[in-house]
Design a protein around this motif. Structure first.
Motif, PDB file in Angstrom:
ATOM      1  N   ASP A 106      28.586  16.056 136.381  1.00 20.18           N
ATOM      2  CA  ASP A 106      30.139  15.814 136.302  1.00 20.18           C
ATOM      3  C   ASP A 106      30.097  14.472 135.254  1.00 20.18           C
ATOM      4  OD1 ASP A 106      32.793  15.113 136.671  1.00 20.18           O
ATOM      5  OD2 ASP A 106      32.533  14.751 138.710  1.00 20.18           O
ATOM      6  N   PRO A 107      30.687  14.786 134.169  1.00 20.48           N
ATOM      7  CA  PRO A 107      30.887  13.572 133.373  1.00 20.48           C
ATOM      8  C   PRO A 107      31.458  12.526 133.984  1.00 20.48           C
ATOM      9  CG  PRO A 107      31.478  15.436 132.094  1.00 20.48           C
ATOM     10  CD  PRO A 107      31.257  16.039 133.713  1.00 20.48           C
ATOM     11  N   GLU A 108      32.336  12.568 135.037  1.00 20.30           N
ATOM     12  CA  GLU A 108      32.994  11.449 135.773  1.00 20.30           C
ATOM     13  C   GLU A 108      31.905  10.661 136.425  1.00 20.30           C
ATOM     14  OE1 GLU A 108      36.684  11.418 134.330  1.00 20.30           O
ATOM     15  OE2 GLU A 108      36.181   9.982 136.189  1.00 20.30           O
ATOM     16  N   ALA A 109      30.795  11.140 136.636  1.00 24.31           N
ATOM     17  CA  ALA A 109      29.878  10.492 137.331  1.00 24.31           C
ATOM     18  C   ALA A 109      28.731   9.767 136.308  1.00 24.31           C
ATOM     19  CB  ALA A 109      28.832  11.422 138.254  1.00 24.31           C
ATOM     20  N   PHE A 110      29.019   9.945 135.067  1.00 23.33           N
ATOM     21  CA  PHE A 110      28.556   9.135 134.153  1.00 23.33           C
ATOM     22  C   PHE A 110      29.323   8.107 133.425  1.00 23.33           C
ATOM     23  CE2 PHE A 110      25.666  12.823 134.840  1.00 23.33           C
ATOM     24  CZ  PHE A 110      24.312  12.125 134.569  1.00 23.33           C
ATOM     25  N   ALA A 111      29.873   8.148 132.180  1.00 26.38           N
ATOM     26  CA  ALA A 111      30.844   7.264 131.630  1.00 26.38           C
ATOM     27  C   ALA A 111      31.946   7.807 131.643  1.00 26.38           C
ATOM     28  CB  ALA A 111      30.304   6.942 129.957  1.00 26.38           C
ATOM     29  N   GLY A 112      32.351   8.882 132.301  1.00 26.42           N
ATOM     30  CA  GLY A 112      33.843   9.233 132.393  1.00 26.42           C
ATOM     31  C   GLY A 112      34.126  10.553 131.381  1.00 26.42           C
ATOM     32  N   LYS A 113      35.032  11.221 131.891  1.00 25.78           N
ATOM     33  CA  LYS A 113      35.404  12.383 131.309  1.00 25.78           C
ATOM     34  C   LYS A 113      36.079  12.095 129.845  1.00 25.78           C
ATOM     35  CE  LYS A 113      37.705  16.848 132.185  1.00 25.78           C
ATOM     36  NZ  LYS A 113      38.793  17.207 131.169  1.00 25.78           N
ATOM     37  N   GLU A 114      36.866  11.046 129.871  1.00 32.51           N
ATOM     38  CA  GLU A 114      37.543  10.712 128.523  1.00 32.51           C
ATOM     39  C   GLU A 114      36.497  10.405 127.504  1.00 32.51           C
ATOM     40  OE1 GLU A 114      41.133   8.096 129.168  1.00 32.51           O
ATOM     41  OE2 GLU A 114      40.755   7.384 126.921  1.00 32.51           O
ATOM     42  N   ALA A 115      35.454   9.289 127.877  1.00 29.98           N
ATOM     43  CA  ALA A 115      34.453   8.752 126.919  1.00 29.98           C
ATOM     44  C   ALA A 115      33.869  10.109 126.336  1.00 29.98           C
ATOM     45  CB  ALA A 115      33.751   7.786 127.395  1.00 29.98           C
ATOM     46  N   PHE A 116      33.629  10.993 127.557  1.00 28.88           N
ATOM     47  CA  PHE A 116      32.744  12.261 127.118  1.00 28.88           C
ATOM     48  C   PHE A 116      33.195  12.986 126.133  1.00 28.88           C
ATOM     49  CE2 PHE A 116      31.336  16.750 127.848  1.00 28.88           C
ATOM     50  CZ  PHE A 116      30.056  16.521 127.843  1.00 28.88           C
ATOM     51  N   GLU A 117      34.586  13.276 126.181  1.00 29.60           N
ATOM     52  CA  GLU A 117      35.455  14.215 125.267  1.00 29.60           C
ATOM     53  C   GLU A 117      35.560  13.408 124.061  1.00 29.60           C
ATOM     54  OE1 GLU A 117      38.615  16.240 127.218  1.00 29.60           O
ATOM     55  OE2 GLU A 117      37.162  17.556 128.371  1.00 29.60           O
ATOM     56  N   ARG A 118      35.704  12.244 124.135  1.00 28.73           N
ATOM     57  CA  ARG A 118      35.823  11.755 122.744  1.00 28.73           C
ATOM     58  C   ARG A 118      34.687  11.667 122.012  1.00 28.73           C
ATOM     59  NH1 ARG A 118      36.219   6.323 124.534  1.00 28.73           N
ATOM     60  NH2 ARG A 118      34.051   6.091 124.337  1.00 28.73           N
ATOM     61  N   GLU A 119      33.583  11.722 122.566  1.00 30.90           N
ATOM     62  CA  GLU A 119      32.384  11.717 121.860  1.00 30.90           C
ATOM     63  C   GLU A 119      32.025  13.093 121.411  1.00 30.90           C
ATOM     64  OE1 GLU A 119      30.761   9.179 120.672  1.00 30.90           O
ATOM     65  OE2 GLU A 119      31.850   7.808 121.972  1.00 30.90           O
ATOM     66  N   VAL A 120      32.091  14.078 122.293  1.00 31.03           N
ATOM     67  CA  VAL A 120      31.671  15.296 121.587  1.00 31.03           C
ATOM     68  C   VAL A 120      32.740  15.904 120.909  1.00 31.03           C
ATOM     69  CG1 VAL A 120      30.374  15.716 123.832  1.00 31.03           C
ATOM     70  CG2 VAL A 120      32.767  16.539 123.749  1.00 31.03           C
ATOM     71  N   SER A 121      34.043  15.618 121.048  1.00 32.85           N
ATOM     72  CA  SER A 121      35.027  16.007 120.214  1.00 32.85           C
ATOM     73  C   SER A 121      34.894  15.759 118.711  1.00 32.85           C
ATOM     74  CB  SER A 121      36.305  15.919 120.433  1.00 32.85           C
ATOM     75  OG  SER A 121      36.495  16.601 121.783  1.00 32.85           O
ATOM     76  N   HIS A 122      34.676  14.267 118.646  1.00 31.80           N
ATOM     77  CA  HIS A 122      34.294  13.487 117.618  1.00 31.80           C
ATOM     78  C   HIS A 122      33.327  14.231 116.506  1.00 31.80           C
ATOM     79  CE1 HIS A 122      34.356  10.384 114.588  1.00 31.80           C
ATOM     80  NE2 HIS A 122      32.848  10.333 114.715  1.00 31.80           N
ATOM     81  N   LEU A 123      31.850  14.476 117.175  1.00 31.29           N
ATOM     82  CA  LEU A 123      31.009  15.182 116.720  1.00 31.29           C
ATOM     83  C   LEU A 123      31.372  16.478 116.338  1.00 31.29           C
ATOM     84  CD1 LEU A 123      28.045  15.033 115.790  1.00 31.29           C
ATOM     85  CD2 LEU A 123      27.301  15.723 118.043  1.00 31.29           C
ATOM     86  N   ASN A 124      31.970  17.399 117.213  1.00 28.07           N
ATOM     87  CA  ASN A 124      32.461  18.793 116.767  1.00 28.07           C
ATOM     88  C   ASN A 124      33.397  18.617 115.414  1.00 28.07           C
ATOM     89  OD1 ASN A 124      31.203  19.674 119.252  1.00 28.07           O
ATOM     90  ND2 ASN A 124      33.066  19.874 120.051  1.00 28.07           N
ATOM     91  N   ASP A 125      34.240  17.718 115.467  1.00 32.12           N
ATOM     92  CA  ASP A 125      35.049  17.607 114.038  1.00 32.12           C
ATOM     93  C   ASP A 125      34.308  17.360 112.930  1.00 32.12           C
ATOM     94  OD1 ASP A 125      37.490  18.098 115.575  1.00 32.12           O
ATOM     95  OD2 ASP A 125      37.907  16.072 115.978  1.00 32.12           O
ATOM     96  N   LEU A 126      33.283  16.484 113.201  1.00 25.29           N
ATOM     97  CA  LEU A 126      32.409  16.052 111.898  1.00 25.29           C
ATOM     98  C   LEU A 126      31.884  17.382 111.563  1.00 25.29           C
ATOM     99  CD1 LEU A 126      30.870  12.761 113.105  1.00 25.29           C
ATOM    100  CD2 LEU A 126      32.649  13.113 111.253  1.00 25.29           C
TER     101      LEU A 126
END
Lengths: 351, 351
Positions: A274-294
């Motif tokens: 569960d990303p919420e149990a790490f640095a949180g869902k929002e930060a998770f999606e920010r990082e992976v979506s940024h990389l996907n866009d690149l």
């Protein structure tokens, strides 16, 4: 006519009827049929309802268990081992996902190693269930009765292709990585043998250890093998992946090649985080979506084929299936027709 | 003379003295020096004390943090996030391993995603610490400031080689799989450029997307890239692995390419599992040792080179180092000598 389009409900009912007619408990057949149709909707028609004709004889012969439940070998809340007793893999994985998602919500993550499941089908269909609900989901599976891939530096088939997949949420749609530790798969090898085609690259190895494009080496008296990912020049990388998949699914489940099973089975390792149990869902999606866009913006090798992130094609296929229809290749449709005839079930009409 | 042999204690003291002279807190320098010497003892001299000359200017410039501790961003017992604040990666990983091994003993498994560590060195040195104590240990690391590998189908360097490793116990010695998502590494590319050698296979991609054996494309005006595992014909497999490593180390830690860091750093995902919390240590070792034996008995491609299981070579190197000496290549020894001269430290004598 190379494809035929069916209503998804008709296709579901066909799969359900065939599976129950072959003896599978209706509640389990419903789950299997549903996940097979979802696999067709994802565009992976090699692993969708086309599997039904392979499951029917397994059910009839008692090699796929038709009723009952898995046995819990170990339950430490965060870690579990189940014995699947050769029940249908789709049904087992639906149960396993439900338990692991609940445990991941409670503890942050959970893992389950399962011995003696039957075939679990398309991994992306399963990881997507968890990714759609916001989880990171890893699945690795091996069949301890299968020998298709030689260890790197060796020549005798020993390992299975050892598929693994990871699915996780991103802002638009889940990323669905679904691959294996060998360059190609057993079903692709069979397809090429059936159609008399060679591989475009030397993805096979003959028994003397020569790389070759010929899929038929797998049937030679001295059997050839499928090359590990990386092939002749860096196949130690695929070999490492293969050992990892067999360790997770056989070592941790405590059942595998040491027991020399001889029937079609699937050992599985499933992990949900569960990303919420790490640095949180929002930060998770920010990082992976940024990389996907690149990745998607990367200057493509071929201007007509922009870089795709794994899951992009599945997402497009799912959108196309939203009208409630599923398109099947002629080869799949013909095999289903044959099974329907055998079981005296009428085929649905095409759209 | 291509190699020089030193007493391990002398080499440890040299690394310790150099690191503390460059400003690193002695307690941290001891951990870094010890793990670097262990890496040399494992036979991975590219990542052992040879790293000291690279760390010294980072310490002097304040780009490797020399004192203080990590910050706990999240602690859910089974899952954790740390901010490494660019402290030495070896020291951070020693702390992370201690915490995760304790948590895995309690909960069955534990995972930690870490942002902003400095370089963590040889992954096998780290996974071995846990494997020697009976754990399965997975590590994946990426540097969100690095761009060396293009996404499959693309031409612009975007990803790091994204190393990952898994270590686990077997009856004789730990299995140590240590690899990455690209075919070759940045240090190998640099080595070949320095020595004017081409790769034996087309492991590079020029900016136009042509596969090539030429390492120099990485320095062209329009930069080329390192091919993902699988290369031109099945590089989507390495690309999938790369996305997974960046997701685990950047997505779950909540810090990565979206923040556009520009300094040398290492994001890390570490997971430790206790086989006792699955089907038990005995069953685990039975399965993995059985498979290892099958691999080693596989008829080799070249009779003079039997199939090796990852970890076999490291185990042989460790046995050779048991006399308390370490052998370093001339190139490593020469660089250490240069650093020693710069810091006015005398070199130990050779054995």
């Amino acid at each position: 006519m190379n494809t035929a389009t069916f209503k998804r409900d008709d296709l579901f009912n066909l799969a359900l009827t065939l599976l129950t007619n072959a003896g599978l408990e209706p509640a389990k057949a419903e789950v299997v049929a549903e996940l097979l149709v979802q696999t067709d909707e994802l565009g992976v028609t090699t692993h969708g309802t086309s599997m039904v004709p392979y499951y029917l004889p397994e059910l009839k012969a008692g090699m796929m268990t038709s009723e009952g439940s898995y046995e819990v070998v170990q339950d430490r809340k965060v870690t579990m081992v189940w014995d699947g007793t050769y029940l249908p893999g789709h049904w087992l994985m639906q149960q396993a996902l439900d338990v692991c998602m609940a445990r991941a919500t409670e503890f942050g993550m959970a893992a389950l190693s399962m011995r003696r499941a039957h075939h679990i089908g398309c991994l992306s269909t399963l990881t997507r269930i968890a990714a759609d609900r916001g989880f990171v989901c890893y699945i690795a599976t091996s069949d301890p009765s299968g020998k298709w891939v030689a260890p790197y530096g060796g020549t005798e088939p020993l390992l299975t292709p050892n598929p693994w997949a990871i699915g996780y949420p991103s802002r638009e749609h889940p990323v669905l990585i679904d691959t294996c530790a060998s360059i190609t798969t057993v079903s692709k090898v069979r397809e090429l043998i059936n159609t008399g085609v060679q591989f475009a690259h030397p993805w096979m190895l003959d028994a003397a250890g020569n790389a070759t494009t010929d899929p038929n080496v797998i049937n030679a008296d001295l059997r050839g093998s499928i090359q590990p990912v990386g092939g002749s020049d860096h196949g130690h990388k695929g070999f490492g992946l293969a050992l990892m998949v067999e360790m997770l699914s056989q070592g941790l489940s405590g059942h595998g090649r040491a027991e020399e099973p001889e029937r079609w089975g699937g050992n599985v390792f499933l992990q949900v985080m569960d990303p919420e149990a790490f640095a949180g869902k929002e930060a998770f999606e920010r990082e992976v979506s940024h990389l996907n866009d690149l990745c998607r913006a990367n200057r493509p090798l071929d201007a007509a084929r922009p870089v795709r992130v794994p899951g992009d094609r599945a997402s497009a296929a799912l959108k196309a299936a939203q009208g409630g229809t599923v398109r099947l290749p002629q080869e799949v449709f013909a095999r289903l027709e044959q099974s329907a005839a055998e079981y005296g079930v009428s085929m649905p009409s095409m759209c």
